[in-house]
Each structure stands twice: as structure tokens, then as C-alpha cells.
Design an enzyme around this catalytic site. Structure first.
Site, PDB file in Angstrom:
ATOM      1  N   LYS A   1       6.508  -3.975  -4.823  1.00 45.09           N
ATOM      2  CA  LYS A   1       7.937  -3.675  -4.851  1.00 45.09           C
ATOM      3  C   LYS A   1       8.521  -3.622  -3.446  1.00 45.09           C
ATOM      4  O   LYS A   1       9.647  -4.022  -3.202  1.00 45.09           O
ATOM      5  CB  LYS A   1       8.147  -2.327  -5.555  1.00 45.09           C
ATOM      6  CG  LYS A   1       9.609  -1.928  -5.746  1.00 45.09           C
ATOM      7  CD  LYS A   1      10.269  -2.777  -6.792  1.00 45.09           C
ATOM      8  CE  LYS A   1      11.738  -2.507  -6.945  1.00 45.09           C
ATOM      9  NZ  LYS A   1      12.448  -3.616  -7.607  1.00 45.09           N
TER      10      LYS A   1
ATOM     11  N   CYS B   1       0.814  -1.216   0.000  1.00 45.28           N
ATOM     12  CA  CYS B   1       0.000   0.000   0.000  1.00 45.28           C
ATOM     13  C   CYS B   1       0.845   1.263   0.000  1.00 45.28           C
ATOM     14  O   CYS B   1       1.920   1.303   0.606  1.00 45.28           O
ATOM     15  CB  CYS B   1      -0.884   0.019   1.232  1.00 45.28           C
ATOM     16  SG  CYS B   1      -1.852  -1.456   1.439  1.00 45.28           S
TER      17      CYS B   1
ATOM     18  N   ARG C   1       4.979   0.285  -6.012  1.00 49.17           N
ATOM     19  CA  ARG C   1       4.922  -0.567  -4.830  1.00 49.17           C
ATOM     20  C   ARG C   1       3.975  -1.752  -5.021  1.00 49.17           C
ATOM     21  O   ARG C   1       4.028  -2.713  -4.258  1.00 49.17           O
ATOM     22  CB  ARG C   1       4.474   0.247  -3.623  1.00 49.17           C
ATOM     23  CG  ARG C   1       5.440   1.352  -3.243  1.00 49.17           C
ATOM     24  CD  ARG C   1       4.812   2.307  -2.274  1.00 49.17           C
ATOM     25  NE  ARG C   1       4.614   1.731  -0.961  1.00 49.17           N
ATOM     26  CZ  ARG C   1       5.519   1.731   0.005  1.00 49.17           C
ATOM     27  NH1 ARG C   1       6.691   2.275  -0.190  1.00 49.17           N
ATOM     28  NH2 ARG C   1       5.266   1.196   1.180  1.00 49.17           N
TER      29      ARG C   1
ATOM     30  N   LYS D   1      12.721 -15.062 -11.158  1.00 48.62           N
ATOM     31  CA  LYS D   1      12.437 -14.004 -12.146  1.00 48.62           C
ATOM     32  C   LYS D   1      11.376 -14.486 -13.121  1.00 48.62           C
ATOM     33  O   LYS D   1      10.444 -13.775 -13.436  1.00 48.62           O
ATOM     34  CB  LYS D   1      13.688 -13.660 -12.953  1.00 48.62           C
ATOM     35  CG  LYS D   1      14.726 -12.731 -12.451  1.00 48.62           C
ATOM     36  CD  LYS D   1      14.388 -11.301 -12.249  1.00 48.62           C
ATOM     37  CE  LYS D   1      13.789 -11.066 -10.899  1.00 48.62           C
ATOM     38  NZ  LYS D   1      14.690 -10.766  -9.836  1.00 48.62           N
TER      39      LYS D   1
ATOM     40  N   ASN E   1      -1.502   1.433   5.798  1.00 50.34           N
ATOM     41  CA  ASN E   1      -0.575   0.455   5.220  1.00 50.34           C
ATOM     42  C   ASN E   1      -0.104  -0.433   6.365  1.00 50.34           C
ATOM     43  O   ASN E   1       0.183   0.069   7.440  1.00 50.34           O
ATOM     44  CB  ASN E   1       0.599   1.233   4.589  1.00 50.34           C
ATOM     45  CG  ASN E   1       1.752   0.345   4.188  1.00 50.34           C
ATOM     46  OD1 ASN E   1       1.592  -0.856   4.019  1.00 50.34           O
ATOM     47  ND2 ASN E   1       2.922   0.934   4.027  1.00 50.34           N
ATOM     48  N   GLY E   2      -0.041  -1.740   6.135  1.00 43.47           N
ATOM     49  CA  GLY E   2       0.415  -2.641   7.203  1.00 43.47           C
ATOM     50  C   GLY E   2      -0.726  -3.503   7.700  1.00 43.47           C
ATOM     51  O   GLY E   2      -1.746  -3.658   7.014  1.00 43.47           O
TER      52      GLY E   2
ATOM     53  N   HIS F   1      18.561 -36.638  -6.681  1.00 47.37           N
ATOM     54  CA  HIS F   1      17.958 -36.949  -5.381  1.00 47.37           C
ATOM     55  C   HIS F   1      16.450 -36.701  -5.363  1.00 47.37           C
ATOM     56  O   HIS F   1      15.843 -36.705  -4.299  1.00 47.37           O
ATOM     57  CB  HIS F   1      18.639 -36.128  -4.280  1.00 47.37           C
ATOM     58  CG  HIS F   1      20.082 -36.472  -4.103  1.00 47.37           C
ATOM     59  ND1 HIS F   1      20.492 -37.668  -3.547  1.00 47.37           N
ATOM     60  CD2 HIS F   1      21.214 -35.806  -4.441  1.00 47.37           C
ATOM     61  CE1 HIS F   1      21.808 -37.709  -3.540  1.00 47.37           C
ATOM     62  NE2 HIS F   1      22.280 -36.603  -4.075  1.00 47.37           N
TER      63      HIS F   1
ATOM     64  N   GLU G   1       7.794 -14.934 -11.469  1.00 55.19           N
ATOM     65  CA  GLU G   1       7.081 -13.715 -11.063  1.00 55.19           C
ATOM     66  C   GLU G   1       6.656 -12.869 -12.267  1.00 55.19           C
ATOM     67  O   GLU G   1       5.645 -12.181 -12.212  1.00 55.19           O
ATOM     68  CB  GLU G   1       7.851 -12.890 -10.029  1.00 55.19           C
ATOM     69  CG  GLU G   1       9.112 -12.229 -10.492  1.00 55.19           C
ATOM     70  CD  GLU G   1       9.797 -11.414  -9.382  1.00 55.19           C
ATOM     71  OE1 GLU G   1       9.183 -11.071  -8.383  1.00 55.19           O
ATOM     72  OE2 GLU G   1      11.007 -11.129  -9.554  1.00 55.19           O
TER      73      GLU G   1
ATOM     74  N   GLU H   1      17.515 -17.708  -8.689  1.00 53.89           N
ATOM     75  CA  GLU H   1      17.135 -16.356  -9.126  1.00 53.89           C
ATOM     76  C   GLU H   1      16.467 -16.393 -10.512  1.00 53.89           C
ATOM     77  O   GLU H   1      15.464 -15.705 -10.747  1.00 53.89           O
ATOM     78  CB  GLU H   1      18.385 -15.457  -9.127  1.00 53.89           C
ATOM     79  CG  GLU H   1      18.241 -14.108  -9.787  1.00 53.89           C
ATOM     80  CD  GLU H   1      17.216 -13.173  -9.139  1.00 53.89           C
ATOM     81  OE1 GLU H   1      16.577 -13.564  -8.156  1.00 53.89           O
ATOM     82  OE2 GLU H   1      17.041 -12.066  -9.664  1.00 53.89           O
TER      83      GLU H   1
ATOM     84  N   TRP I   1      -2.895  -2.761  -1.580  1.00 52.89           N
ATOM     85  CA  TRP I   1      -2.444  -4.106  -1.918  1.00 52.89           C
ATOM     86  C   TRP I   1      -3.131  -5.008  -0.889  1.00 52.89           C
ATOM     87  O   TRP I   1      -2.779  -4.987   0.292  1.00 52.89           O
ATOM     88  CB  TRP I   1      -0.925  -4.185  -1.808  1.00 52.89           C
ATOM     89  CG  TRP I   1      -0.326  -5.459  -2.300  1.00 52.89           C
ATOM     90  CD1 TRP I   1      -0.003  -5.775  -3.586  1.00 52.89           C
ATOM     91  CD2 TRP I   1       0.059  -6.594  -1.514  1.00 52.89           C
ATOM     92  NE1 TRP I   1       0.551  -7.029  -3.647  1.00 52.89           N
ATOM     93  CE2 TRP I   1       0.600  -7.556  -2.384  1.00 52.89           C
ATOM     94  CE3 TRP I   1      -0.007  -6.896  -0.155  1.00 52.89           C
ATOM     95  CZ2 TRP I   1       1.066  -8.792  -1.951  1.00 52.89           C
ATOM     96  CZ3 TRP I   1       0.458  -8.124   0.287  1.00 52.89           C
ATOM     97  CH2 TRP I   1       0.989  -9.055  -0.614  1.00 52.89           C
TER      98      TRP I   1
HETATM   99  O1  M6R Z   1      13.551  -4.620  -1.141  1.00 52.11           O
HETATM  100  P1  M6R Z   1      14.070  -6.002  -0.829  1.00 52.11           P
HETATM  101  O2  M6R Z   1      15.389  -6.288  -1.452  1.00 52.11           O
HETATM  102  O3  M6R Z   1      14.095  -6.251   0.667  1.00 52.11           O
HETATM  103  O4  M6R Z   1      13.001  -6.981  -1.429  1.00 52.11           O
HETATM  104  C1  M6R Z   1      13.100  -8.356  -1.253  1.00 52.11           C
HETATM  105  C2  M6R Z   1      12.150  -9.108  -2.170  1.00 52.11           C
HETATM  106  O5  M6R Z   1      10.830  -8.734  -1.906  1.00 52.11           O
HETATM  107  C3  M6R Z   1      12.457  -8.858  -3.658  1.00 52.11           C
HETATM  108  O6  M6R Z   1      13.769  -9.200  -3.955  1.00 52.11           O
HETATM  109  C4  M6R Z   1      11.507  -9.679  -4.531  1.00 52.11           C
HETATM  110  O7  M6R Z   1      11.760 -11.036  -4.387  1.00 52.11           O
HETATM  111  C5  M6R Z   1      11.611  -9.248  -5.999  1.00 52.11           C
HETATM  112  N1  M6R Z   1      10.290  -9.152  -6.548  1.00 52.11           N
HETATM  113  C6  M6R Z   1      12.356 -10.198  -6.853  1.00 52.11           C
HETATM  114  O8  M6R Z   1      12.420  -9.795  -8.168  1.00 52.11           O
END
Ligand code: M6R
Length: 611
Positions: A606, A2, A27, A484, A101-102, A503, A487, A480, A77
Site C-alpha cells: 500500500k 515493510c 502495507r 486496477k 524498512n527501506g 498506430h 493488480e 486506471e 515485503w
Molecule cells: O500513496 P500513493 O498515492 O503515492 O501511491 C501511489 C501508487 O503506489 C498507488 O497508486 C498504486 O498504484 C495503487 N496500488 C493503485 O491501485
């Protein structure tokens, strides 16, 4: 997560609030709304979906509400309650409006108490308890500020909220853990979820400390601390970075952020390497001690950076490193007698899991170091020592340039500890710095392979499942790459250490399943190639991303992208930084082919400020 805005004292307050919400779009959100006062009447405009929907509704009223001087706004959000108009903020009770927010953790309990008082709830949000508590308190005290303070005393959890009452042009705000920044204008004041979002309207900001609350009118801001004492907080000059926030001709912010990495890394490296070839990193501030280890906590992509960091720090300095997910560390009663130092990694500096893990480490007497991209973020302000990645604002929800800049910082930390502990020679250290400076230029060469990754993306874009493999220092890159891809494209993808396939995960392979492997010449390439052959034998459709040195060893793999090899002694060391580019480009192009929302993928935010 949010986003919050509040403006008091500025003409056309709703329009300005909308612009701030636009700046907070990155965000992540699923609905948005505004509340404003017109002739002491409280009004709202709300819309589901993107801000354009809210903007269209606003535009039908624009002429009528031009003279409005006070507004609060929100991008939601969803956490508690579905994405429906009723749950969209601002949430009202009588003549009070609240944006939040929260999470209010004791909202169930408060709801029960309020229901006993015959309060009728119209939303399924946790937020709604705030305006109702305020309404009841107002009936008793008839003083908005006192009513708000009583609510701050009552609610628990991690939150930031802003509230207005129709009787007065003032905004009450409070923050506990979630971020909130006040902006000082000429004849008006503002509140926003981050400094950048309000930087077009103000030159000076005040970061509220954790637990602070404040009341703002057009000329005055009064702040109180957790002991209810009036306090002054430092005013900080900010300069607007919003001209940086354009796509520069790229289709998406993510694409721009991938391609700007050579320049970004010049900044990161420039901030780390002093003129006299010394690394601007201070292990003594990190409390790195003989016979003690380091714990690194982070989430998501930052966690994968931490995993790579472990390889580097242990390899070069022999200091033991324990890597943990922030969300796990906080609650698992970690045994810390072997550790003197915690590093947290967070692009935003606001991830609540990481902030909480850091607070837990402080409670356990570890010294804390933050690797973050955002100066003055909550994590930066609470850490004992901060090292900035200097990646510039990252707008795409997917971490790209923040990841490679985090890796640069981690490798530099490893080398600085190693030289301090006499684990490497001065020649090796100097050679490292010399080669570090070559990295940005080298990344440009990998980026020039873009077309090859487009082709790769086209051949896997319709798959339902995709595996990523890596070994050793490239294992975290497999994780990673898979993150990527999932998401951005919503294709199910998993990363595995190549040696682990036999395994269990090998059972997943069926005819034609894409398997993407990252390979570098690190002495283990023969083993990795054997793992690949096992997958090939079971019908896997192998896509190999390898450096040039392995060319002769991988003759029977048809689909491959060969990335250039770096300087002899440093090729495998730097390989996670180099392989980040293919991981990012593959995910980006698959998403683009599939037409998903690249910069704001569904359900994601974000800055993850709820647990
Ligand atoms: O702002 P931060 O680095 O703490 O965020 C951590 C994760 O939320 C962030 O890396 C998230 O996994 C990304 N969407 C990955 O692309």
C-alpha cells in the site's frame, strides 16, 4: 512495504506488537517476525505468509512470555533476498536484533568489509549488515547507543530501523526518508511505521524528522537530529480511527471503500468549499505565476489522477501542465525554467519516488504543493503547502476513494486558478461549485449499477488479455481501469488512447478479446465510436461504458452499461470521476470471481517506501 513496531515497558509486549503489525498489514508483506527479551535472553518468532501464521506460533508461547516488556516486530515485503525464514526480520547478530524498512544502498560494500573481518552472513538481505556492524561496534565500545549511532553514520540509503540488545530494555530507532513515528504511553513507549497503527495504544505521537534517531526506554524518549544534537520534537495528539477500519458488512475493504465514495466525497468537497461558496485553495501558496507552468509528479493511480488534472488545469486556466512519473523526474535532470510550481499527489504521503521527486523540485527552487490523504505523512510535512483529500483511511491496496477524492481536489485547483486568472467568469465558477456539490449524490446512482458490472465481470473473468480504451479526458481512465484490473485479478490488461490503436496496439486484437471503452459526450464521441468500430471489425468483444446521451450513436454495440448523464454543461468535465466507479467495480468483481486476494494482491504494497 515493510512495517515496523517496537514496544518497551508494556506487559505482554509481543501481543501488543502483533496487534500493531496487524494494523500495518495493509502495507503489504510476505513474512513477519518478532524479537523479544525474556530474562535478558534474545528470542525470535518468525513465519512466512500471513500474520495468522506468526500468531499461531506466538499462541503456543503466549503464557510463557506474558511478562515480556520489550519486543520489536516486522512485516517484510521482500526487496533483497527471497521470501524464506532466514530473510524474515528481525535479523540477528549475537545478542542484537534489528527490524528494517527501506534499502541500505551501500550494503554490498559493507558486506565485503565485514567478510574480511570474518563475519559470516546467514541471510541474503541488505539488512543483515546492521546487526553485524552493531555487534562489532559493541565489542569496541560496549555501549549500545554509541554503537547504533556509528552504524547510522555508516549506512546509506532510505531506511527506518529499530534495534534491541539483550543487555538493556531499550530500543534504538533511526529514520532516513522512510517513515517512523514514536508513541508515548503511560509507563511505556512505542515505535511504529505510522501513527494509525499505534493509535490504540497511545494518545500522543512524535513524528521523527528526516535523519533523526532516538533511544526509547519505558519512561523516556531521547531524540537526536542529523547533527547529533539532542532535540525536542512536537508531541501531537491523535485519536484512534480503528473503529473506522472495519469492513462494515462488506466482504472486502476495497468493496467498502468503493461504496463509501459518496460519503467520502462529501468530506472532500466540504473541506474545499467554504460556506460562502469559495474554494479553500490558495494558488498564491502554490506559486502559480504568469507565463510559468506547473509540473505534477505522482506514481500509479495518483499519476493517472495527475493526467486528468492536466486536462482540467490547461482547459480552464490555460496554465501549462507537465505530468511526470515521480520515479523518472528525480533522475532525469529536468529543465525547470518554465515552471514555478510542483504539485505532488500521494494517497499515503509516503511513496518514496514521489517524496524524492518533491525534494528534487525543492532543490530546483520550485514551490511544492502536496495533495495527500495522510496528514503528517512525510510528503505532507515536507511540502510547502498541502491540500488534504480527507478520504479517511484506505486499507485496500488498490486506490479507489483516494483517486476520486484526488480528482475532486485537482478539478477544484483548476477552477480556482482559472477564476484568479480571470479565465472563467464568476458565474461559471459559482455554477461549478453548485454542481460540485451534486457529485456525491450522483456517484450513488452509478454505484447502483453494481449488478451490471458483476455480469460484465463474469463474462470477462477467464480472459487472458483485456484492453481498455478512452479518449481525451477519459484516456487516463483507460490506464486506471487497466491498472486496477491487472493488480487485482492478475489478468494482463493495457490501457490505450483510442486514437492510438491504429498506430500499433490494434495488432493485438484477436477474435473475442474483451475491449472495454469509457465514453462520454465531449464532442469527440463520434471519433471514439469510429475507433470502437475498427476494433469490432477485427473481432474485438466490445464492452462500452457510456453516458446516456450517446445511446442513439451506439446502437450496434451489444454489451454496454449506460451510466446516467450529469448536468448538461458539466457531464464531460466530471466524467473521469463518474467513470472511476465502473473501472473500480469491474476490477473488483473480476478479482472476486477469480478468488484472488482483493485487499492485499500478491507482490503489492500500500505504501511504497523503497525505490
Ligand atoms: O500513496 P500513493 O498515492 O503515492 O501511491 C501511489 C501508487 O503506489 C498507488 O497508486 C498504486 O498504484 C495503487 N496500488 C493503485 O491501485
Amino acid at each position: 512495504m515493510c512495517g515496523i513496531v517496537g514496544i518497551v515497558g508494556k506487559n505482554n509486549a509481543c501481543k501488543h506488537a502483533l496487534n500493531v503489525l496487524k494494523n500495518l498489514e495493509y502495507r503489504g508483506y510476505d513474512s513477519a517476525g518478532l524479537a523479544f527479551l525474556k530474562n535478558n535472553d534474545l528470542n525470535t518468532i518468525k513465519a512466512l505468509g500471513k500474520l495468522n501464521e506468526l500468531k499461531s506460533k506466538f499462541e503456543t508461547l503466549e503464557e510463557e512470555i506474558k511478562d515480556v516488556l520489550i519486543a520489536i516486530g516486522h512485516t517484510r515485503w521482500a526487496t533483497h533476498g527471497k521470501v524464506v525464514l532466514e530473510n524474515t526480520h528481525p535479523i540477528l547478530s549475537e545478542n542484537i536484533a534489528v527490524v528494517h524498512n527501506g534499502i541500505i544502498e551501500n550494503h554490498d560494500q559493507i558486506r565485503l568489509e565485514l567478510k574480511e573481518k570474518k563475519v559470516i552472513f546467514e541471510t541474503t538481505t541488505d539488512t543483515e549488515v546492521i546487526p553485524h556492524l552493531l555487534s562489532i561496534s559493541m565489542k569496541n565500545t560496549n555501549n549500545f547507543f554509541n554503537a547504533c549511532v556509528s552504524v547510522v553514520d555508516k549506512i546509506e540509503g532510505a531506511y527506518a530501523f529499530a534495534a534491541i540488545h539483550s543487555s538493556k530494555e531499550e530500543i534504538f530507532v533511526a529514520r532516513k526518508t522512510s517513515p517512523l513515528v514514536l508513541g508515548l504511553g503511560y509507563g511505556y513507549n512505542i515505535v511504529g511505521s505510522d501513527a494509525q497503527s499505534i493509535s490504540q495504544l497511545v494518545n500522543e505521537v512524535i513524528y521523527l524528522n528526516d535523519g533523526d534517531y532516538a533511544i526509547l526506554n519505558k519512561t523516556k524518549i531521547q531524540i537526536y537530529d542529523t547533527n547529533n544534537m539532542k532535540v525536542e520534537r512536537e508531541k501531537i495528539n491523535i485519536k484512534s480511527n480503528y473503529n473506522i477500519l472495519s469492513k462494515n458488512g462488506y466482504k472486502h475493504f476495497m468493496e467498502k471503500e468503493i461504496h463509501e465514495q459518496p460519503n467520502v466525497l462529501i468530506n472532500t468537497i466540504g473541506s474545499l468549499v467554504r460556506e460562502e461558496n469559495e474554494l479553500n485553495i490558495f494558488p498564491e501558496k502554490m506559486n502559480i505565476k504568469k507565463n510559468y507552468g506547473i509540473t505534477i509528479c505522482a506514481a500509479g493511480t495518483s499519476h493517472y489522477a495527475a493526467m486528468v488534472g492536466k486536462y482540467w488545469i490547461e482547459k480552464f486556466s490555460s496554465v501549462p501542465v507537465n505530468v511526470e512519473l515521480s520515479s523518472e523526474y528525480r533522475y532525469r535532470n529536468p529543465a525547470t525554467s518554465m515552471y514555478s510550481s510542483m504539485i505532488v499527489i500521494s494517497q499515503s504521503g509516503e511513496s518514496i519516488d514521489t517524496l524524492m521527486a518533491m525534494r528534487e523540485a525543492k532543490r530546483l527552487n520550485l514551490k511544492t504543493t502536496a495533495i495527500t490523504n495522510v496528514e503528517n505523512s512525510s510528503i505532507d510535512r515536507e511540502a510547502d503547502y498541502s491540500i488534504y483529500t480527507h478520504a479517511g483511511p484506505e486499507v485496500g491496496v488498490a486506490s479507489t476513494k483516494s483517486f476520486t477524492s484526488q480528482l475532486i481536489v485537482l478539478l477544484s485547483i483548476a477552477m480556482k486558478i482559472a477564476i484568479n486568472n480571470k479565465k472563467i467568469t464568476i458565474d461559471k465558477y459559482n455554477d461549478f461549485i453548485k454542481n460540485l456539490k451534486l457529485v456525491p449524490n450522483f456517484l450513488s446512482k452509478i454505484l447502483s449499477l453494481n449488478e451490471e458490472f458483476i455480469k460484465l465481470a463474469q463474462s470477462i473473468k477467464n480472459s487472458q488479455n483485456i484492453l481498455y480504451l478512452g479518449r481525451g479526458i477519459l484516456y487516463p481512465l483507460a490506464l486506471e481501469g487497466a491498472l486496477k484490473l491487472k493488480e487485482l485479478s492478475y489478468i494482463h490488461s493495457e490501457g490505450f488512447a483510442a486514437g492510438e490503436m491504429k498506430h500499433g496496439p490494434i495488432a493485438l486484437i484477436e477474435e473475442g478479446m474483451p475491449i472495454i471503452m469509457f465514453l462520454t459526450s465531449d464532442g469527440m464521441e463520434e471519433k471514439s465510436i469510429s475507433n470502437l468500430q475498427e476494433a469490432l471489425a477485427r473481432g474485438g468483444n466490445i464492452f462500452l461504458i457510456s453516458d446516456k446521451k450517446n445511446l442513439k450513436k451506439i446502437h450496434n454495440i451489444q454489451n454496454k452499461v449506460i451510466v446516467p448523464s450529469f448536468q448538461e454543461n458539466w457531464n464531460d468535465i466530471f466524467s473521469p470521476i463518474f467513470m472511476s466507479i465502473p473501472a473500480q467495480l469491474i476490477a473488483y468483481h473480476v478479482a472476486r470471481e477469480r478468488g484472488t486476494d482483493v485487499d492485499q494482491p500478491r507482490n503489492l504494497a500500500k505504501s511504497v517506501t523503497v525505490e
